[in-house]
Scaffold this motif. Structure first.
Motif: not given
Length: 129
Positions: A9-13, A15-21, A27-31, A60-66
């Motif tokens: 989600a963070l890489n897309d949001l 670091g990605g080039s797709d339109p924000l909407e 990745h996220f529900a309207p609510n 942005i680089d995300v490293t998931v630890l847990d």
């Protein structure tokens, strides 16, 4: 549909080039609601925050630890390495708890960030607009 994970989600949001909407809808529900360091944002506020980050962050680089999922529950501890557009570096460790809907999209995230590297003004990056 496969459940969202925070790294994707963070890489897309940010670091990605797709339109924000499109990315937000993926990745996220309207609510969706988010609380970062005690401050709540609704869906509109979250979109403003991500739009700001897309302008302020070069990489942005995300490293998931847990990472743990249990049906609709999601939690992770991850480190976010950020290169801002001015070239400065920010590193934060994030503790995140959230919920996802039946489609695998986030409906709620509550997170706390701990600054590992950066300036005092970077502490508010998790809520910046």
């Amino acid at each position: 549909m496969m459940a969202a994970d925070i790294k994707t989600a963070l890489n897309d949001l940010i670091g990605g080039s797709d339109p924000l909407e499109d990315v937000i809808a993926r990745h996220f529900a309207p609510n969706y609601r988010q609380r970062t360091n005690g401050i709540w944002d609704d869906f509109a506020g979250f979109k403003e925050h991500i739009a700001y980050l897309r302008d302020a962050v070069r990489r942005i680089d995300v490293t998931v630890l847990d990472e743990v999922t249990d049906n609709e529950q999601y939690s992770s501890r991850h480190v976010v390495d950020i290169v801002k557009t001015d070239g400065s570096l920010v590193q934060q460790e994030v503790y995140l708890f959230g919920e996802q809907n039946v489609d695998g999209k986030f409906t709620r995230v509550e997170e706390v960030t701990m600054m590992l590297e950066g300036t005092e003004s970077d502490r508010g990056l998790g809520n910046a607009r």
